[in-house]
Design a protein around this motif. Structure first.
Motif: not given
Lengths: 542, 233
Positions: A167-181
């Motif tokens: 889910a987080t690989a290749g994502q550069v946008e921080l917000a979606p990753i942190l929200t997902f976590l």
């Protein structure tokens, strides 16, 4: 979660990011709240209590049911209890159950009852064998249980980590990753809230504004660490069901924190890369500006200098027509320099982002007529075809800037198409967009250069032939159209040639339609009141 | 300009010596007397002691702002003010015109253009034009007394608003009128911002009085500033 929130978090994170500090030896992987140790102890005590209670219950049952039961049956029943305890509560409670069962057998069921000593040596041996085998069985059952538990836990961890990774690989946008976590933590850990805090410039932790919101209450803190950098902390609160986090939970949450830290690190690197690219771009701009300035400005200057020094010579008398020629030459060269300086200024204003359109209602036919009229010298031998519907509404535009765009496009068309061919200028309004286009019948623009023609000074690398453009016109035009939130691009003219086309969004509320005014020649439009006949003339007539 | 008449005195206010020198040469050659000031304070003193017939004012002055000089000068001096302004500074031009400047010229400018503007400004200030009840500009003829407009002898029917607009433009020949000035004088003081009325009526007027409305000869657009009525061929 909306795009806007993402944006604001990213901006916030970007602002905080430089505050990341070196991680320090005293930093711990995580810090649990003090209360949690006691809660875990209580759970463990409960399990021991359960074991003891089980022994007491079995003992009581056997005493009530059948006083003459054989020792072997009794020990088997205890053995069963110890197995169950080992499977349900684990190793320690099983040991306790074994010890208590041993004591209960001795006290309640072996002769003499109510005494610790055993009169029959056979029974003593059996009792000892019971103790040893119950301990061994309990241990083995507990080990099996632990292994099964561990396997289940590992499987869960693997699955979670795999999902996190993908889910987080290749994502550069921080917000979606942190929200997902944060969402995963809430789902996987019984609704435990989670927040991320990053170090700011003053080494203070500042929370990121995620939709899960701030949480007050005891938290377990995990370091957000990637390599030697410490970005901040991830805080996980209590589960909704009140269970404390186990060691396995913490291990897993630590993996979450590592993923978050890696995502933040990627964001930081992307940010730095962007900065570096901007710097490089502006460097490249300066270089091209310098080369353009040194070449394009020096050429007219050289001409002016040569002509004026000719005129100033005192040892020769120049015929009047030569003097006039020289003066005309100087005049032309200064015009050329004026254009260059103007274009350079516009370009730097556009680059600096300070060129804001002053919008006022514009009649497109007037704009087009006026522009073509002003260019009559350049367009002298051309047929100009106008494709302008008469019922175009008034459109809020910066008249001067749009005139410059059209001027550049028309000059460009005249420059790159054979003399005598027609040039089309058109406009239309559809679906809330103003479209305008300038078509020529020249060689057109090859597909691979359709973006590059909008680069500054593109002409310089491209055309050997001396052209009178500055090489900045299209770049400026695109900048001006973009300042109107529009787009400018080039495509093929059907047949042959280039068509430059622009599209500008038009807020319908800002463009009052007075189309009725054109239809009725002899009537005042309803929207426009008749003038005050008492006269407020500026003129001398009173 | 006859010999008996006093030479017209022009006050040039500019802090750039090259421009001052060029203007002095050009204006003196055409028979004007030239006074120069390098800043606003000096200019106001000079204008008070030696009243000029016209002022050429650079808006980009150090110290007292060019617009401020324009405002102050207009309070007590009737001399027409010709403003020199940088390219792409339409707001500044409009502000100066609204403060009472008569015309503007964008730097760099040709001497011919400057002299033409200056002559037009001096002529207007001399009070020659307004007495005429009939104005003739090429084929266009406006009889203000009879409210009659003809093009090549043919009567043109204008609506009251169109006529008002034409009258305001034609009674200020060769002068830039800002959108705001035109709106206020044709529609009234509360209409300063309604630029779209003006666009529509100018277009209608051009269709009625211009031989080729797409190449207007009389009503010229001053991009981003306003309109100018051209009297001379």
């Amino acid at each position: 979660m909306t795009e806007a929130v993402h944006k604001s978090i990213s901006a916030e994170a970007e602002e905080i990011l430089p505050g990341a500090r070196e991680s320090r030896p005293e930093d711990r992987e995580f810090m649990a709240p003090a209360g949690d140790e006691f809660r875990l102890l209580a759970v463990q005590l409960g399990r021991f209590g359960g074991a003891a209670g089980g022994v007491a219950l079995v003992t009581a049952l056997m005493r009530a049911a059948e006083p003459r039961w054989h020792l072997a049956n009794r020990s088997m029943l205890y053995m069963l209890l110890i197995l169950v305890t080992a499977v349900l509560a684990g190793r320690g409670p099983a040991v306790l159950a074994a010890a208590l069962s041993f004591l209960a057998l001795d006290w309640y069921f072996l002769h003499p009852v109510g005494h610790w000593n055993v009169s029959n040596p056979d029974e003593w041996v059996a009792l000892m064998i019971f103790l040893v085998s119950s301990l061994v069985t309990g241990q083995m059952a507990a080990i099996l249980r632990a292994r099964a538990e561990e396997a289940r836990q590992r499987e869960r961890e693997m699955a979670t980590l795999y999902e996190l990774g993908t889910a987080t690989a290749g994502q550069v946008e921080l917000a979606p990753i942190l929200t997902f976590l944060a969402e995963r933590i809430r789902d996987d850990f019984g609704g435990a809230p989670c927040e991320f805090l990053l170090w700011d410039h003053d080494e203070r932790l500042r929370p990121l504004d995620l939709p899960s919101g701030p949480y007050s209450g005891p938290v377990t803190e995990f370091a957000l660490r990637s390599g030697q950098r410490d970005f901040g902390r991830m805080r996980v609160g209590r589960r909704a069901d009140g269970w404390p986090l186990t060691a396995a939970d913490r291990r897993l949450l630590n993996a979450f924190a590592r993923h978050a830290a890696m995502a933040i690190d990627r964001g930081r690197l992307a940010h730095e890369a962007r900065e570096a690219r901007l710097l490089r771009d502006s460097d490249a701009l300066k270089t091209t500006l310098l080369s353009a300035v040194s070449h394009d400005l020096r050429t007219p200057l050289a001409g002016i200098k040569a002509l004026t020094t000719t005129l100033l010579q005192e040892d020769v008398t120049l015929p009047p027509e030569v003097v006039r020629d020289a003066l005309h030459g100087i005049d032309e060269e200064t015009d050329r320099m004026t254009r260059l300086v103007g274009d350079l200024l516009d370009l730097s204003r556009i680059e600096a982002g300070v060129l804001r359109p002053t919008r006022e209602p514009v009649l497109i036919p007037e704009l087009i007529d006026d522009t073509v009229h002003r260019l009559s010298a350049v367009l002298a031998e051309r047929e100009i075809i106008r494709e302008v519907p008469a019922d175009l509404p008034l459109i809020p535009l910066d008249y001067v800037q749009m005139q410059q765009v059209l001027t550049n496009l028309l000059e460009n068309a005249a420059r790159y198409s054979p003399t005598g061919t027609a040039i089309t200028i058109g406009a239309g309004c559809a679906e809330g967009n103003l479209a305008m286009w300038v078509s020529d019948h020249g060689p057109g623009v090859p597909a691979d250069q359709r973006e590059r023609v909008f680069d500054r000074f593109y002409r310089l690398e491209h055309h050997e032939k001396e052209q009178h453009g500055t090489g900045m016109g299209l770049a400026i035009s695109r900048g001006l159209v973009e300042a109107h939130a529009g787009r400018l691009w080039v495509e093929d003219t059907p047949g042959a040639g280039a068509t430059f086309r622009l599209s500008i969004p038009v807020a319908s509320a800002d463009s009052p339609s007075l189309s009725g005014a054109f239809g009725s020649e002899n009537a005042s439009p309803a929207e426009a009141p008749a003038p005050d006949e008492r006269g407020r003339s500026l003129g001398a007539e009173s | 300009m006859s010999n008996t008449e006093r030479r017209k005195r022009i006050l040039v206010i500019d802090d750039e010596p090259q421009i001052v020198r060029a203007l002095r040469v050009g204006l003196t050659a055409h028979g004007y007397e030239v006074l120069t000031a390098a800043n606003g304070e000096e200019a106001l003193d000079l204008a008070a002691t030696t009243p000029p017939d016209a002022v050429i004012l650079d808006l980009g002055l150090p110290g007292v702002d060019g617009l401020e000089v324009c405002r102050t000068l207009r309070e007590w001096s009737p001399a027409p003010i010709l403003v020199l302004s940088a390219r792409a500074a339409e707001r500044e031009k409009v502000a100066a015109l609204d403060l009472g400047a008569d015309d503007y010229i964008t730097k760099p400018f040709g001497m011919n253009e400057l002299l033409a503007r200056l002559r037009a400004a001096l002529r207007r200030a001399g009070g020659a034009a307004p007495a005429e009840a009939v104005l003739e500009a090429g084929e266009l003829k406006i009889d203000f007394g009879r409210r009659l407009v003809t093009v090549a002898g043919q009567e043109v029917h204008l609506t009251p608003t169109e006529y008002s607009l034409l009258r305001v433009l034609a009674t200020n020949p060769d002068r830039v009128l800002t959108h705001g000035m035109l709106l206020r004088s044709v529609w009234g003081s509360e209409y300063g911002e309604e630029a779209h009325y003006l666009r529509v009526f100018v277009r209608q007027l051009r269709q009625k009085i211009e031989a080729d409305p797409s190449r207007p000869h009389h009503i010229l657009t001053e991009p981003g500033v306003g309109y100018r009525f051209r009297l001379e061929e």
